[in-house]
Design a protein around this motif. Structure first.
Motif, PDB file in Angstrom:
ATOM      1  N   ASP A 233       0.852  -1.190   0.000  1.00  0.00           N
ATOM      2  CA  ASP A 233       0.000   0.000   0.000  1.00  0.00           C
ATOM      3  C   ASP A 233       0.888   1.241   0.000  1.00  0.00           C
ATOM      4  O   ASP A 233       1.673   1.453   0.919  1.00  0.00           O
ATOM      5  N   ARG A 234       0.758   2.052  -1.051  1.00  0.00           N
ATOM      6  CA  ARG A 234       1.668   3.189  -1.216  1.00  0.00           C
ATOM      7  C   ARG A 234       1.565   4.208  -0.076  1.00  0.00           C
ATOM      8  O   ARG A 234       2.543   4.849   0.276  1.00  0.00           O
ATOM      9  N   SER A 235       0.372   4.366   0.478  1.00  0.00           N
ATOM     10  CA  SER A 235       0.208   5.330   1.571  1.00  0.00           C
ATOM     11  C   SER A 235       0.903   4.860   2.844  1.00  0.00           C
ATOM     12  O   SER A 235       1.131   5.652   3.761  1.00  0.00           O
ATOM     13  N   MET A 236       1.269   3.559   2.880  1.00  0.00           N
ATOM     14  CA  MET A 236       1.915   3.000   4.064  1.00  0.00           C
ATOM     15  C   MET A 236       3.396   2.696   3.822  1.00  0.00           C
ATOM     16  O   MET A 236       4.197   2.687   4.753  1.00  0.00           O
ATOM     17  N   ILE A 237       3.755   2.469   2.553  1.00  0.00           N
ATOM     18  CA  ILE A 237       5.165   2.278   2.205  1.00  0.00           C
ATOM     19  C   ILE A 237       5.966   3.533   2.502  1.00  0.00           C
ATOM     20  O   ILE A 237       7.131   3.472   2.892  1.00  0.00           O
ATOM     21  N   LEU A 238       5.334   4.686   2.321  1.00  0.00           N
ATOM     22  CA  LEU A 238       6.026   5.959   2.468  1.00  0.00           C
ATOM     23  C   LEU A 238       6.705   6.106   3.817  1.00  0.00           C
ATOM     24  O   LEU A 238       7.779   6.712   3.923  1.00  0.00           O
ATOM     25  N   ALA A 239       6.101   5.557   4.861  1.00  0.00           N
ATOM     26  CA  ALA A 239       6.676   5.675   6.206  1.00  0.00           C
ATOM     27  C   ALA A 239       8.055   5.032   6.276  1.00  0.00           C
ATOM     28  O   ALA A 239       8.949   5.519   6.969  1.00  0.00           O
ATOM     29  N   ASN A 240       8.253   3.912   5.535  1.00  0.00           N
ATOM     30  CA  ASN A 240       9.560   3.248   5.532  1.00  0.00           C
ATOM     31  C   ASN A 240      10.641   4.129   4.923  1.00  0.00           C
ATOM     32  O   ASN A 240      11.818   3.992   5.247  1.00  0.00           O
ATOM     33  N   CYS A 241      10.251   5.004   4.009  1.00  0.00           N
ATOM     34  CA  CYS A 241      11.224   5.880   3.335  1.00  0.00           C
ATOM     35  C   CYS A 241      11.642   7.057   4.212  1.00  0.00           C
ATOM     36  O   CYS A 241      12.703   7.637   3.990  1.00  0.00           O
ATOM     37  N   LEU A 242      10.812   7.433   5.178  1.00  0.00           N
ATOM     38  CA  LEU A 242      11.070   8.641   5.958  1.00  0.00           C
ATOM     39  C   LEU A 242      11.599   8.381   7.365  1.00  0.00           C
ATOM     40  O   LEU A 242      12.503   9.065   7.838  1.00  0.00           O
ATOM     41  N   PHE A 243      11.024   7.388   8.055  1.00  0.00           N
ATOM     42  CA  PHE A 243      11.342   7.211   9.474  1.00  0.00           C
ATOM     43  C   PHE A 243      12.637   6.425   9.679  1.00  0.00           C
ATOM     44  O   PHE A 243      12.906   5.445   8.995  1.00  0.00           O
ATOM     45  N   ARG A 244      13.425   6.885  10.655  1.00  0.00           N
ATOM     46  CA  ARG A 244      14.702   6.263  10.966  1.00  0.00           C
ATOM     47  C   ARG A 244      14.875   6.170  12.488  1.00  0.00           C
ATOM     48  O   ARG A 244      14.189   6.829  13.262  1.00  0.00           O
ATOM     49  N   VAL A 245      15.831   5.344  12.906  1.00  0.00           N
ATOM     50  CA  VAL A 245      16.100   5.126  14.328  1.00  0.00           C
ATOM     51  C   VAL A 245      16.733   6.378  14.938  1.00  0.00           C
ATOM     52  O   VAL A 245      17.630   6.988  14.355  1.00  0.00           O
ATOM     53  N   GLY A 246      16.271   6.739  16.115  1.00  0.00           N
ATOM     54  CA  GLY A 246      16.828   7.884  16.837  1.00  0.00           C
ATOM     55  C   GLY A 246      16.158   8.024  18.185  1.00  0.00           C
ATOM     56  O   GLY A 246      15.229   7.275  18.524  1.00  0.00           O
ATOM     57  N   GLY A 247      16.595   8.979  18.968  1.00  0.00           N
ATOM     58  CA  GLY A 247      16.003   9.214  20.283  1.00  0.00           C
ATOM     59  C   GLY A 247      16.782  10.278  21.024  1.00  0.00           C
ATOM     60  O   GLY A 247      17.905  10.629  20.637  1.00  0.00           O
ATOM     61  N   CYS A 248      16.188  10.791  22.078  1.00  0.00           N
ATOM     62  CA  CYS A 248      16.858  11.827  22.866  1.00  0.00           C
ATOM     63  C   CYS A 248      16.452  11.719  24.326  1.00  0.00           C
ATOM     64  O   CYS A 248      15.282  11.452  24.645  1.00  0.00           O
ATOM     65  N   ALA A 249      17.415  11.910  25.206  1.00  0.00           N
ATOM     66  CA  ALA A 249      17.175  11.978  26.647  1.00  0.00           C
ATOM     67  C   ALA A 249      17.397  13.416  27.090  1.00  0.00           C
ATOM     68  O   ALA A 249      18.450  13.999  26.803  1.00  0.00           O
ATOM     69  N   VAL A 250      16.415  13.997  27.766  1.00  0.00           N
ATOM     70  CA  VAL A 250      16.471  15.408  28.174  1.00  0.00           C
ATOM     71  C   VAL A 250      16.341  15.492  29.693  1.00  0.00           C
ATOM     72  O   VAL A 250      15.406  14.937  30.278  1.00  0.00           O
TER      73      VAL A 250
ATOM     74  N   GLY B 123      10.279  37.990  17.408  1.00  0.00           N
ATOM     75  CA  GLY B 123      10.281  37.396  18.746  1.00  0.00           C
ATOM     76  C   GLY B 123      11.043  36.098  18.829  1.00  0.00           C
ATOM     77  O   GLY B 123      11.139  35.502  19.905  1.00  0.00           O
ATOM     78  N   VAL B 124      11.593  35.642  17.684  1.00  0.00           N
ATOM     79  CA  VAL B 124      12.293  34.354  17.631  1.00  0.00           C
ATOM     80  C   VAL B 124      13.606  34.519  16.877  1.00  0.00           C
ATOM     81  O   VAL B 124      13.648  35.158  15.818  1.00  0.00           O
ATOM     82  N   ASP B 125      14.665  33.954  17.428  1.00  0.00           N
ATOM     83  CA  ASP B 125      15.976  34.015  16.775  1.00  0.00           C
ATOM     84  C   ASP B 125      16.308  32.745  16.005  1.00  0.00           C
ATOM     85  O   ASP B 125      17.031  32.790  14.999  1.00  0.00           O
ATOM     86  N   HIS B 126      15.796  31.596  16.470  1.00  0.00           N
ATOM     87  CA  HIS B 126      16.110  30.310  15.848  1.00  0.00           C
ATOM     88  C   HIS B 126      14.843  29.460  15.785  1.00  0.00           C
ATOM     89  O   HIS B 126      13.993  29.526  16.672  1.00  0.00           O
ATOM     90  N   PHE B 127      14.747  28.637  14.735  1.00  0.00           N
ATOM     91  CA  PHE B 127      13.555  27.824  14.516  1.00  0.00           C
ATOM     92  C   PHE B 127      13.925  26.343  14.453  1.00  0.00           C
ATOM     93  O   PHE B 127      14.737  25.926  13.626  1.00  0.00           O
ATOM     94  N   CYS B 128      13.323  25.552  15.362  1.00  0.00           N
ATOM     95  CA  CYS B 128      13.477  24.094  15.359  1.00  0.00           C
ATOM     96  C   CYS B 128      12.227  23.510  14.714  1.00  0.00           C
ATOM     97  O   CYS B 128      11.185  23.408  15.361  1.00  0.00           O
ATOM     98  N   LEU B 129      12.325  23.132  13.448  1.00  0.00           N
ATOM     99  CA  LEU B 129      11.176  22.613  12.724  1.00  0.00           C
ATOM    100  C   LEU B 129      11.230  21.094  12.682  1.00  0.00           C
ATOM    101  O   LEU B 129      12.294  20.504  12.489  1.00  0.00           O
ATOM    102  N   HIS B 130      10.093  20.468  12.830  1.00  0.00           N
ATOM    103  CA  HIS B 130      10.002  19.010  12.776  1.00  0.00           C
ATOM    104  C   HIS B 130      10.419  18.507  11.402  1.00  0.00           C
ATOM    105  O   HIS B 130       9.970  19.029  10.372  1.00  0.00           O
ATOM    106  N   THR B 131      11.268  17.480  11.366  1.00  0.00           N
ATOM    107  CA  THR B 131      11.783  16.945  10.108  1.00  0.00           C
ATOM    108  C   THR B 131      10.843  15.880   9.549  1.00  0.00           C
ATOM    109  O   THR B 131      11.247  14.745   9.267  1.00  0.00           O
ATOM    110  N   GLY B 132       9.581  16.250   9.347  1.00  0.00           N
ATOM    111  CA  GLY B 132       8.600  15.302   8.843  1.00  0.00           C
ATOM    112  C   GLY B 132       8.835  14.909   7.405  1.00  0.00           C
ATOM    113  O   GLY B 132       8.327  13.900   6.937  1.00  0.00           O
TER     114      GLY B 132
END
Length: 469
Positions: free
Chosen positions: A208-225, A335-344
């Motif tokens: 299903d093309r609408s579901m295959i797309l996720a495999n092309c974009l998502f990758r392993v990662g994570g963050c501890a804050v 009011g903003v100096d830097h922009f953190c945009l989601h890498t969707g």
């Protein structure tokens, strides 16, 4: 003046002074600071190269020529390079039948690597953590992942624990919001937020093309804050939370259905990305900006925008031509100096950048993060922040705006203030000198472009076909 009168006035105002000092002390303890954060960098052998991508495609027996061409186009236009990271089960050739063990191994590697580094660098021990918030959307275990961390690091029995699942790519700001609300009611706390995603159990092996797309974009990662409201640690902090706004359009069917986990026509589970996703994201984004703009922008900018908007409406009312087609825009850079945009995805970054009137310099951190690490779901924002951090862009007093999107459909945003100049090494430190890169194209078309000329009726990739080097 009579001394007794002075004494009387002083004693009369003491309760008021005491209340004022108590109020100021409570406000100081309600602040939410980031002490440090650690983005996860898997080992080099987990990099998803063009060759591996070709092998994964060949192993999927459900795909035909149309699906191959779609995948090829998606990979080329994704904005993702060859150094992103995938789960171990893909390298083992088991993506069609992952196990719970695969998901747990993926999470354990992230937990141990990130937390060990974070605890060592900050000098904060696991026993000093008062609040733990874990968000991993696609993996819900029993006991929970948060309990797994508590057991792994032998944390205290009275620790406050929150385990989030199914919250999508915007979950990390939801986790921060939970910590922020706890900090408003209790003093002298340390909080730990872990944000990641399990690709092992979220990999799609269908056609299903609408579901295959996720495999092309998502990758392993994570963050501890690591966050705190301890005033004694204020001078060691990196960032201070100024405001956070959450927008949820889950009551609208169109928004709810545009990002959803489901089974395809063959019963294979995957993550569906609908065609109405851009529209749902835009609406949530606009509603979110309406709320956060007055909180982060100076009055003069809000007044300027309101005046231009009024003038435009009056011109449209009086002019037979309907007025100018140009829409007035709020200048968020006031009011903003830097922009953190989601890498969707490349399209998401470009659309948000255009909507906010951002320059290539402003969206560079998001574009480079997408190329180097891919879409790591809820942790993406922190890789973008780490890029700016490694480039030594973040100076004391400057403001950062984080914007994230997620299933539901949600748009969450937060403004942070840089408490001190940031110049420490981050996950980017070993290769930051190679960025930014002007050429972000990947070699998928070069190596698999021959698929475009195949006959759909006779098309197949033989098992003994050698992937081009």
């Amino acid at each position: 003046m009579d001394l007794s009168l002075i004494l009387w006035y002083t004693l009369s105002f003491l309760p008021l002074i005491f209340v004022l000092l108590q109020f100021l002390d409570e406000k100081r303890h309600q602040n939410c600071y980031i002490l440090d954060y650690e983005c996860y960098k898997p080992i080099d052998s987990r990099k998803v190269s063009t060759k591996l991508s070709g092998e994964v495609i060949r192993r999927n027996k459900h795909l035909g020529l149309i699906e191959y061409k779609f995948l090829l186009k998606a990979m080329v236009s994704s904005g993702i390079g060859e150094e992103t990271y995938g789960p171990q089960m893909v390298f083992d050739g088991r993506e069609a039948a992952p196990t719970l063990y695969d998901g747990l191994v993926e999470m354990d590697e992230f937990f141990q690597c990130s937390l060990d580094n974070l605890f060592r660098r900050t000098g904060i021990s696991p026993s000093e953590i008062d609040v733990l918030v874990v968000n991993v959307s696609m993996l819900a275990t029993m006991p929970s992942l948060s309990s797994r961390i508590i057991n792994m690091y032998k944390m205290r029995e009275d620790i406050k624990v929150y385990n989030l699942s199914g919250m999508g790519c915007s979950a990390s700001l939801i986790s921060v919001n939970i910590v922020q609300n706890i900090f408003k009611t209790q003093k002298n706390l340390n909080a730990l937020v872990l944000t990641s995603e399990s690709l092992s159990l979220g990999w799609y092996a269908g056609n299903d093309r609408s579901m295959i797309l996720a495999n092309c974009l998502f990758r392993v990662g994570g963050c501890a804050v690591l966050l705190t409201n301890k005033t004694s640690l204020r001078d060691k902090a990196m960032l201070k939370l100024r405001c956070l706004v959450r927008t949820h359009h889950g009551s609208k069917d169109e928004a709810y259905d545009c990002c959803i986990q489901r089974e395809d026509h063959n019963g294979i589970v995957g993550f569906h990305l609908g065609k109405n996703l851009p529209k749902a994201a835009t609406r949530a984004f606009i509603d979110n900006l309406k709320v956060i703009a007055p909180k982060i922008l100076p009055v003069r900018e809000l007044f300027r925008f309101a005046t231009l908007l009024l003038v435009k409406k009056l011109c449209q009312k009086w002019s037979k031509a309907g007025g100018s087609a140009t829409k007035p825009m709020i200048n968020f850079k006031q009011g903003v100096d830097h922009f953190c945009l989601h890498t969707g995805g490349k399209a998401v970054i470009d659309a948000v950048g255009q909507s906010l009137g951002l320059t290539d310099y402003d969206v560079e951190p998001a574009r480079m993060t997408l190329h180097r690490f891919g879409n790591t779901s809820a942790s993406s924002l922190w890789y973008v922040l780490a890029y700016m951090h490694a480039k030594k862009r973040l100076k004391k007093g400057e403001k950062i705006l984080m914007i994230s999107f997620g299933a539901g459909f949600k748009c969450n945003s937060a403004q942070w203030e840089v408490v001190r100049d940031l110049d420490e090494g981050t996950v980017w430190k070993d290769f930051i000198h190679t960025y930014p890169r002007k050429n972000l194209t990947n070699p998928y078309m070069e190596k698999y472009g021959w698929l475009q000329d195949e006959d759909p009726d006779t098309f197949s990739i033989p098992d003994d076909y050698e992937i081009p080097e």
